[in-house]
Structures are given as C-alpha cells and as structure tokens.
Design a protein around this motif. Structure first.
Motif, PDB file in Angstrom:
ATOM      1  N   GLN A  17     -23.351   8.466   3.586  1.00 42.06           N
ATOM      2  CA  GLN A  17     -23.718   7.082   3.837  1.00 42.06           C
ATOM      3  C   GLN A  17     -23.027   6.160   2.823  1.00 42.06           C
ATOM      4  N   GLN A  18     -22.978   6.576   1.567  1.00 45.12           N
ATOM      5  CA  GLN A  18     -22.331   5.760   0.540  1.00 45.12           C
ATOM      6  C   GLN A  18     -20.846   5.626   0.823  1.00 45.12           C
ATOM      7  N   PHE A  19     -20.188   6.720   1.203  1.00 47.66           N
ATOM      8  CA  PHE A  19     -18.759   6.679   1.487  1.00 47.66           C
ATOM      9  C   PHE A  19     -18.462   5.792   2.694  1.00 47.66           C
ATOM     10  N   ASP A  20     -19.251   5.935   3.745  1.00 49.02           N
ATOM     11  CA  ASP A  20     -19.040   5.129   4.949  1.00 49.02           C
ATOM     12  C   ASP A  20     -19.233   3.638   4.660  1.00 49.02           C
ATOM     13  N   ALA A  21     -20.222   3.320   3.837  1.00 54.13           N
ATOM     14  CA  ALA A  21     -20.461   1.916   3.486  1.00 54.13           C
ATOM     15  C   ALA A  21     -19.295   1.352   2.687  1.00 54.13           C
ATOM     16  N   ALA A  22     -18.787   2.132   1.746  1.00 50.26           N
ATOM     17  CA  ALA A  22     -17.654   1.680   0.939  1.00 50.26           C
ATOM     18  C   ALA A  22     -16.414   1.478   1.803  1.00 50.26           C
ATOM     19  N   LYS A  23     -16.194   2.392   2.719  1.00 54.07           N
ATOM     20  CA  LYS A  23     -15.016   2.284   3.575  1.00 54.07           C
ATOM     21  C   LYS A  23     -15.130   1.103   4.536  1.00 54.07           C
ATOM     22  N   LEU A  24     -16.332   0.883   5.048  1.00 52.79           N
ATOM     23  CA  LEU A  24     -16.551  -0.267   5.922  1.00 52.79           C
ATOM     24  C   LEU A  24     -16.306  -1.569   5.161  1.00 52.79           C
ATOM     25  N   GLY A  25     -16.790  -1.631   3.919  1.00 48.60           N
ATOM     26  CA  GLY A  25     -16.568  -2.818   3.100  1.00 48.60           C
ATOM     27  C   GLY A  25     -15.085  -3.068   2.869  1.00 48.60           C
ATOM     28  N   PHE A 188     -12.658  12.173 -10.747  1.00 45.25           N
ATOM     29  CA  PHE A 188     -12.572  12.436  -9.323  1.00 45.25           C
ATOM     30  C   PHE A 188     -12.524  13.936  -9.044  1.00 45.25           C
ATOM     31  N   SER A 189     -13.009  14.300  -7.882  1.00 42.81           N
ATOM     32  CA  SER A 189     -13.053  15.705  -7.466  1.00 42.81           C
ATOM     33  C   SER A 189     -13.006  15.736  -5.947  1.00 42.81           C
ATOM     34  N   PRO A 190     -12.871  16.933  -5.341  1.00 41.48           N
ATOM     35  CA  PRO A 190     -12.912  17.017  -3.879  1.00 41.48           C
ATOM     36  C   PRO A 190     -14.226  16.502  -3.296  1.00 41.48           C
ATOM     37  N   GLU A 191     -15.273  16.451  -4.105  1.00 42.92           N
ATOM     38  CA  GLU A 191     -16.563  15.960  -3.641  1.00 42.92           C
ATOM     39  C   GLU A 191     -16.658  14.440  -3.689  1.00 42.92           C
ATOM     40  N   TRP A 192     -15.862  13.788  -4.564  1.00 46.74           N
ATOM     41  CA  TRP A 192     -15.923  12.330  -4.669  1.00 46.74           C
ATOM     42  C   TRP A 192     -14.593  11.769  -5.133  1.00 46.74           C
ATOM     43  N   TYR A 193     -13.951  11.004  -4.274  1.00 47.78           N
ATOM     44  CA  TYR A 193     -12.649  10.394  -4.573  1.00 47.78           C
ATOM     45  C   TYR A 193     -12.526   9.045  -3.859  1.00 47.78           C
ATOM     46  N   THR A 194     -13.654   8.405  -3.614  1.00 45.61           N
ATOM     47  CA  THR A 194     -13.678   7.164  -2.836  1.00 45.61           C
ATOM     48  C   THR A 194     -12.723   6.092  -3.374  1.00 45.61           C
ATOM     49  N   PRO A 195     -12.690   5.803  -4.687  1.00 49.45           N
ATOM     50  CA  PRO A 195     -11.769   4.756  -5.160  1.00 49.45           C
ATOM     51  C   PRO A 195     -10.303   5.048  -4.845  1.00 49.45           C
ATOM     52  N   VAL A 196      -9.926   6.321  -4.865  1.00 42.87           N
ATOM     53  CA  VAL A 196      -8.535   6.665  -4.562  1.00 42.87           C
ATOM     54  C   VAL A 196      -8.229   6.347  -3.103  1.00 42.87           C
ATOM     55  N   GLU A 197      -9.117   6.721  -2.210  1.00 40.63           N
ATOM     56  CA  GLU A 197      -8.881   6.478  -0.786  1.00 40.63           C
ATOM     57  C   GLU A 197      -8.910   4.997  -0.455  1.00 40.63           C
ATOM     58  N   LEU A 198      -9.834   4.258  -1.039  1.00 34.67           N
ATOM     59  CA  LEU A 198      -9.926   2.828  -0.738  1.00 34.67           C
ATOM     60  C   LEU A 198      -8.706   2.067  -1.275  1.00 34.67           C
ATOM     61  N   THR A 199      -8.241   2.448  -2.470  1.00 32.68           N
ATOM     62  CA  THR A 199      -7.036   1.825  -3.002  1.00 32.68           C
ATOM     63  C   THR A 199      -5.833   2.169  -2.134  1.00 32.68           C
ATOM     64  N   LEU A 201      -5.907   2.616   1.113  1.00 30.96           N
ATOM     65  CA  LEU A 201      -5.986   1.738   2.285  1.00 30.96           C
ATOM     66  C   LEU A 201      -5.430   0.353   1.955  1.00 30.96           C
ATOM     67  N   TYR A 202      -5.829  -0.174   0.813  1.00 30.12           N
ATOM     68  CA  TYR A 202      -5.336  -1.480   0.383  1.00 30.12           C
ATOM     69  C   TYR A 202      -3.808  -1.472   0.273  1.00 30.12           C
ATOM     70  N   TRP A 203      -3.268  -0.432  -0.322  1.00 31.00           N
ATOM     71  CA  TRP A 203      -1.837  -0.380  -0.546  1.00 31.00           C
ATOM     72  C   TRP A 203      -1.061  -0.243   0.769  1.00 31.00           C
ATOM     73  N   HIS A 204      -1.609   0.499   1.713  1.00 35.15           N
ATOM     74  CA  HIS A 204      -0.943   0.613   3.013  1.00 35.15           C
ATOM     75  C   HIS A 204      -0.849  -0.750   3.690  1.00 35.15           C
ATOM     76  N   LEU A 205      -1.887  -1.594   3.532  1.00 38.67           N
ATOM     77  CA  LEU A 205      -1.830  -2.935   4.108  1.00 38.67           C
ATOM     78  C   LEU A 205      -0.737  -3.761   3.436  1.00 38.67           C
ATOM     79  N   VAL A 206      -0.636  -3.665   2.109  1.00 43.96           N
ATOM     80  CA  VAL A 206       0.422  -4.375   1.390  1.00 43.96           C
ATOM     81  C   VAL A 206       1.789  -3.949   1.921  1.00 43.96           C
ATOM     82  N   ASP A 207       1.949  -2.669   2.176  1.00 46.69           N
ATOM     83  CA  ASP A 207       3.196  -2.145   2.718  1.00 46.69           C
ATOM     84  C   ASP A 207       3.451  -2.688   4.120  1.00 46.69           C
ATOM     85  N   ILE A 208       2.450  -2.654   4.976  1.00 47.50           N
ATOM     86  CA  ILE A 208       2.610  -3.112   6.359  1.00 47.50           C
ATOM     87  C   ILE A 208       2.986  -4.595   6.410  1.00 47.50           C
ATOM     88  N   ILE A 209       2.349  -5.399   5.570  1.00 44.28           N
ATOM     89  CA  ILE A 209       2.675  -6.832   5.557  1.00 44.28           C
ATOM     90  C   ILE A 209       4.134  -7.047   5.190  1.00 44.28           C
TER      91      ILE A 209
END
Length: 220
Positions: A17-25, A188-199, A201-209
């Motif tokens: 639930q925490q991961f999904d909320a962070a990703k949605l945000g 970070f570990s295989p159990e928690w790496y949310t900041p890496v994934e969210l960053t 996503l942000y960087w892919h948008l910068v690339d696409i623009i």
C-alpha cells in the motif's frame, strides 16, 4: 515485500500500500510536469504556424550536433537508471552505485553542453525577449542577418523551454547524488527501493521531454 518499522510509515497498513501510494503520487506529479511543458509546446506550435519561415531560418543558429550529443547522453542516462533499478531489485548495490554515478555524469555532460550552447549565443547578442540583438560572426553564420521580426520569439521560446528543462536536469542531478549517498549507506534492498524507482520515473520524463525538444528546435 517486508519493510522495517522505520521504513513502513504508521499510516500505511502494508508495504504494498505504501509503495502504490508513493508511485501514484509520483505519477500525479509527472502529469503536472507534462501539463507545464504542454503549454510551452502549444506556444511553440502557434508561433511556428504564424511565422514558419522565420522559425525555420532562426533554428539554423542552433547546432544540431550538440543537440544530438545531448540526446545520446540522455538516452544513455535513462538506460543506466533502468539498470540501477534492475540491480537494486537483486540486491547488487555496488552496481547500483556505479550506475547512478554514471547517470549523474551523463546529466553533468548534458549541462556542460548547454552551457557552451548558451554562452555561444550570448556572446553574439542572442538573448530572450527585448535584449535580442544578434551581431558578429561565428559557426559559419553572420548573426546580424537573423535580426528579423519574430526571430526573437523563436529564441525566447528556445531559452524558456530548454532553460526549464535544464532546471529539471539539475534537480535530477541532486536526486542522484542523494541516492548515491543512501545506497552507499545501505538504505536500499530488494525489499525497499522506492526512492530509486520514483527518481527513475522522473528522469525518464526528463529524457522524453528532450526527445520532443530536440527535433522541434534543432531539426525542423
């Protein structure tokens, strides 16, 4: 997925639930970024439709080779980010550190290239807005011949769009530097790496623009 008590916030019941909320945000934030740049793309399209010959002529002052180099650099950085997410999921943090540093270096190269692009324009009086007063020669161009009606609009749009994009690149550099310090500290570990994934996503948008900015400003 299991998280330590310090990682799982008290207002979430499960790690999922925490991961999904962070990703949605993050996705909501990216939507606002898309809206921001969409307005600028619309402004570009309108002015180009009104003055196509002037925009095509003014774009000749932009070096497509430098723009192409920056495109390659950003595409490479997106690849290293994707790999960093892959390896953090596998717990190979040494590789994650190297990949994030490579991403940071790619971003730095992008900004250095933009510095030389901007400084080259400023040296010849190519500024946004009322300060637009091209003069001198450079790169095989006589800048004075570009002092024509509505050329200033092209370069105002160019500096605004690439400038705001550059700010996003600088923000990304700060985020990657922060991630590197956290990876080194073993946060970070295989159990928690949310900041890496969210960053990522942000960087892919910068690339696409940038993939849209490059052909619109440099090639057509």
């Amino acid at each position: 997925m299991s998280l330590s008590p310090s990682t799982l916030k008290h207002y979430f019941t499960t790690p999922e639930q925490q991961f999904d909320a962070a990703k949605l945000g993050m996705w909501l934030f990216l939507v606002t970024e898309i809206l921001l740049f969409s307005g600028m793309f619309v402004a570009y399209a309108v002015y180009r439709a009104w003055h196509p010959e002037v925009f095509a002529h003014a774009s000749e002052l932009l070096d497509w080779r430098l723009g192409g180099l920056n495109t390659v650099v950003l595409l490479a950085s997106s690849f290293t980010v994707a790999l960093s997410i892959h390896f953090v999921q596998k717990g190979e943090n040494d590789k994650v550190t190297v990949l994030l540093i490579l991403t940071l270096l790619c971003a730095a190269i992008f900004m250095v290239v933009k510095y030389f692009e901007y400084s080259g324009k400023f040296d010849h009086g190519v500024f946004p807005g009322a300060a637009f007063a091209p003069h001198g020669e450079g790169g095989g161009h006589d800048y004075a011949e570009y002092d024509m009606p509505f050329a200033a609009q092209f370069f105002s749009i160019y500096f605004v769009m690439t400038g705001i994009h550059g700010v996003h690149v600088l923000v990304g550099m700060g985020l990657f530097a922060w991630l590197v310090t956290r990876v080194i500290r073993g946060h970070f570990s295989p159990e928690w790496y949310t900041p890496v994934e969210l960053t990522g996503l942000y960087w892919h948008l910068v690339d696409i623009i940038w993939i849209f900015l490059f052909p619109l400003l440099y090639l057509i």
